[in-house]
Design an enzyme around this catalytic site. Structure first.
Site, short mmCIF file in Angstrom:
data_model
loop_
_atom_site.label_atom_id
_atom_site.label_comp_id
_atom_site.label_asym_id
_atom_site.label_seq_id
_atom_site.Cartn_x
_atom_site.Cartn_y
_atom_site.Cartn_z
N ASP A 24 9.33 3.70 5.92
CA ASP A 24 8.04 3.41 6.55
C ASP A 24 7.84 1.90 6.58
OD1 ASP A 24 5.48 4.00 7.61
OD2 ASP A 24 4.59 3.75 5.62
N ASP A 26 4.18 0.00 7.38
CA ASP A 26 2.88 -0.42 6.84
C ASP A 26 2.77 0.00 5.38
OD1 ASP A 26 2.05 -1.48 9.26
OD2 ASP A 26 1.13 0.39 9.93
#
Length: 271
Positions: A24, A26
């Site tokens: 991922d 963010d």
């Protein structure tokens, strides 16, 4: 190691032994426009060790090229082919479900361009779909238009089910929060394409060219990243650099395979 506890050296060796990494962005690589500690060391480790990796994000506003440029501004040089977004996943899903369909789009350039690239045109009269992603141009007027289209028969799609996302100023509303008023006003539930939908994760594994047993999912959210890995059958690493804290783990009926302070731990960064 008991699941939910910070990973020790033995666990780190297991993580480092994987062939493929789905990561991922963010809350893992950056928060807003600020790169997180240890990320530079982690990226260098991936490239130096010739690992297969994919930065997979539920954020839909930016294209892979824009994400590459964002990391470049932070001092991280990652080739464009290592990025995959929920906007691309949504475009791929709709192109397979209804080739040549039209959509009323509430979203950023990354989503608009991804849909355009697969032949989905914008339509504010009688669209087949209403597609919603994160955007700065979210207004009461766009909500009214979306509600009207859904009540007239358009199917409702959300790029991802994140309620909030991290920023330099704290948590901010994400896609599911923007979709919610349309769902409530129409009584229709949206279909969300991004994590934890296995569609996006399986695409990521195919892009990496590795088997699920040889891959690991790294993220900062229990409700999207960790559950996405579990439902796809790959091991998971929860990093505590984003929205999830150690004390939050007991709120969930499932556990990550490993817990780290941040991705830098994989490359030997000391927090």
């Amino acid at each position: 190691m008991a699941k939910g506890k910070l990973a020790g050296q033995d666990a780190l060796w297991q993580i480092k032994g994987k062939k493929g990494y789905i990561c991922d962005m963010d809350g893992v690589l950056y928060a807003g426009d600020m790169v997180l500690p240890g990320v530079g060391e982690f990226v260098e480790w991936l490239l130096t060790n010739k690992k297969e990796f994919l930065f997979l994000t539920n954020a839909s506003q930016r294209s892979p090229l824009e994400l590459r440029q964002k990391l470049l501004r932070m001092g991280l040089d990652v080739p464009e082919e290592h990025f995959y977004t929920s906007a691309l996943a949504t475009a791929k899903f709709l192109a397979r479900q209804a080739p040549g369909c039209t959509a009323y789009i509430i979203g950023g350039p990354g989503l608009i361009n991804a849909l355009h690239d697969v032949g989905i045109t914008q339509n504010d009269i009688d669209p087949d779909y209403v597609v919603i992603g994160e955007t700065q141009n979210y207004t009461y007027d766009t909500i009214l238009r979306a509600v009207a289209h859904v009540l007239n028969g358009a199917k409702l799609i959300g790029t991802n089910p994140d309620i909030t996302g991290p920023s330099e100023d704290g948590l901010i509303p994400a896609c599911k929060a923007l979709v919610a008023p349309v769902e409530i006003a129409t009584g229709r539930e949206a279909y969300f394409v991004g994590k934890p939908n296995p569609l996006m994760m399986r695409t990521g594994l195919r892009m990496l060219g590795v088997h699920s047993e040889d891959a690991v999912m790294i993220g900062d959210r229990m409700d999207t990243d960790v559950i996405a890995g579990i439902e796809t059958g790959i091991e998971t690493v929860l990093v505590l650099s984003g929205v999830t804290h150690q004390e939050d783990l007991d709120k969930y009926p499932y556990r990550p395979s490993y817990v780290l302070p941040g991705v830098g731990s994989i490359a030997g960064y000391e927090y």
